[in-house]
Design a protein around this motif. Structure first.
Motif, PDB file in Angstrom:
ATOM      1  N   ALA A 101      -8.299 -15.588   6.877  1.00  0.00           N
ATOM      2  CA  ALA A 101      -7.923 -15.385   5.482  1.00  0.00           C
ATOM      3  C   ALA A 101      -6.612 -16.082   5.179  1.00  0.00           C
ATOM      4  CB  ALA A 101      -7.799 -13.890   5.172  1.00  0.00           C
ATOM      5  N   SER A 102      -6.439 -16.435   3.916  1.00  0.00           N
ATOM      6  CA  SER A 102      -5.197 -17.030   3.453  1.00  0.00           C
ATOM      7  C   SER A 102      -5.104 -16.786   1.958  1.00  0.00           C
ATOM      8  CB  SER A 102      -5.155 -18.534   3.786  1.00  0.00           C
ATOM      9  OG  SER A 102      -3.871 -19.069   3.511  1.00  0.00           O
TER      10      SER A 102
ATOM     11  N   ALA B 208       1.815 -10.497   5.138  1.00  0.00           N
ATOM     12  CA  ALA B 208       1.229  -9.166   5.310  1.00  0.00           C
ATOM     13  C   ALA B 208      -0.039  -9.037   4.474  1.00  0.00           C
ATOM     14  CB  ALA B 208       2.256  -8.097   4.911  1.00  0.00           C
ATOM     15  N   GLN B 209      -0.021  -9.608   3.302  1.00  0.00           N
ATOM     16  CA  GLN B 209      -1.159  -9.590   2.384  1.00  0.00           C
ATOM     17  C   GLN B 209      -2.407 -10.209   3.021  1.00  0.00           C
ATOM     18  OE1 GLN B 209      -1.234 -12.299  -1.193  1.00  0.00           O
ATOM     19  NE2 GLN B 209      -0.467 -10.448  -2.165  1.00  0.00           N
ATOM     20  N   VAL B 210      -2.249 -11.405   3.576  1.00  0.00           N
ATOM     21  CA  VAL B 210      -3.420 -12.080   4.149  1.00  0.00           C
ATOM     22  C   VAL B 210      -3.821 -11.465   5.481  1.00  0.00           C
ATOM     23  CG1 VAL B 210      -2.997 -14.214   2.897  1.00  0.00           C
ATOM     24  CG2 VAL B 210      -2.058 -13.960   5.179  1.00  0.00           C
TER      25      VAL B 210
ATOM     26  N   ALA C 226      -2.881  -7.602  -6.286  1.00  0.00           N
ATOM     27  CA  ALA C 226      -3.285  -8.332  -5.090  1.00  0.00           C
ATOM     28  C   ALA C 226      -3.376  -7.410  -3.893  1.00  0.00           C
ATOM     29  CB  ALA C 226      -2.262  -9.429  -4.797  1.00  0.00           C
ATOM     30  N   PRO C 227      -4.199  -7.765  -2.894  1.00  0.00           N
ATOM     31  CA  PRO C 227      -4.190  -6.983  -1.665  1.00  0.00           C
ATOM     32  C   PRO C 227      -2.813  -7.060  -1.033  1.00  0.00           C
ATOM     33  CG  PRO C 227      -5.325  -9.082  -1.344  1.00  0.00           C
ATOM     34  CD  PRO C 227      -5.046  -8.941  -2.812  1.00  0.00           C
TER      35      PRO C 227
ATOM     36  N   GLY D  93      -0.220  -1.314  -3.141  1.00  0.00           N
ATOM     37  CA  GLY D  93      -1.401  -1.385  -2.287  1.00  0.00           C
ATOM     38  C   GLY D  93      -1.818  -0.050  -1.702  1.00  0.00           C
ATOM     39  N   ASN D  94      -0.983   0.968  -1.784  1.00  0.00           N
ATOM     40  CA  ASN D  94      -1.361   2.282  -1.283  1.00  0.00           C
ATOM     41  C   ASN D  94      -2.041   3.132  -2.347  1.00  0.00           C
ATOM     42  OD1 ASN D  94      -0.289   1.890   1.327  1.00  0.00           O
ATOM     43  ND2 ASN D  94       1.777   2.340   0.585  1.00  0.00           N
TER      44      ASN D  94
END
Length: 249
Positions: free
Chosen positions: A108-109, A95-97, A47-48, A53-54
């Motif tokens: 975004a959600s 943080a993701q959204v 997931a983003p 995520g890095n």
């Protein structure tokens, strides 16, 4: 015309979305953007904003997704992976959204937040959870709900290992899962996992159980509509799409 962007991992229950679009019966377009991410052993796509995520492929993933959203003309985007959201915890999911909204340049959600917001919309706090996950994963989902102000008064885990297995379930299995989780104390039933086909049976489940039923793909589209400030009356999609919003005092 309102265009909704749905970032959907893999190829499981994506056919729920054109069905939902049809049931909306309005000037709503639901654009499904495949993330092309591989799944891990638990059926959870990267997931983003996830812990990895890095990694180099994360930025490429985000660029491809954002470009596809812009080409589709989407006005809002929802990350349609329930576990991909709640596994990050309440703050991690935020943080993701945020990352997704900044990259896409639009509201975004995620499906996980969609469940919390949908429950608030119909005015329920006590819920039962019917999950195709293992016990520990279901427990993390109920913890996420608790952080959002909901109380899981009952939870049932089917223990399925992969999204591919869940995607193969028919309506009879979905109904059995719902019945196994339901309890009289619950004001609504929640059915997480966007790999589960549920769009065709929400209304029937509500009639059978006598209470609102919130399912992953249903709340994903509703959450995207909420972000665009659209409300659509669609009885075929259950109480979430027929009730007036709750006034928060």
């Amino acid at each position: 015309m309102t265009a909704l962007g749905i970032l959907y991992p893999g190829h499981f229950a994506e056919d729920d979305y054109p069905r939902i679009e049809q049931l909306l019966g309005s000037d709503i377009r639901v654009d499904l953007i495949g993330t092309e991410n591989e799944e891990d052993a638990d059926g959870t796509a990267t997931a983003p904003g996830a812990p990895d995520g890095n990694a180099p492929d994360h930025d490429a993933w985000l660029r491809r997704s954002v470009e596809a959203l812009r080409l589709s003309g989407a006005e809002a985007v929802v990350w349609a992976n329930t576990r991909g959201g709640f596994d990050q915890g309440w703050e991690g999911a935020h943080a993701q959204v945020r990352e997704l909204a900044l990259a896409a340049g639009m509201p975004a959600s995620s499906t996980s937040f969609g469940f919390v917001n949908a429950a608030r919309e119909i005015g329920v706090r006590r819920v039962a959870v019917a999950a195709p996950y293992a016990d520990d994963v279901t427990a993390r989902f109920t913890q996420f709900l608790r952080a959002g102000g909901l109380e899981a008064v009952a939870a049932h885990s089917a223990g399925q290992a992969t999204a591919a297995e869940v995607a193969g379930w028919g309506e009879a299995q979905v109904r059995a899962l719902a019945r196994a989780a339901d309890t009289a104390d619950a004001q609504a039933l929640l059915v997480p996992c966007t790999a589960l086909h549920t769009a065709s049976c929400v209304a029937e489940l509500e009639k059978e159980l006598g209470k609102p039923v919130l399912t992953a793909n249903q709340v994903t589209v509703w959450e995207a509509l909420r972000l665009t400030d659209r409300r659509v009356n669609a009885p075929g999609l259950g109480a979430l799409f027929t009730r007036e919003p709750v006034v928060q005092v």
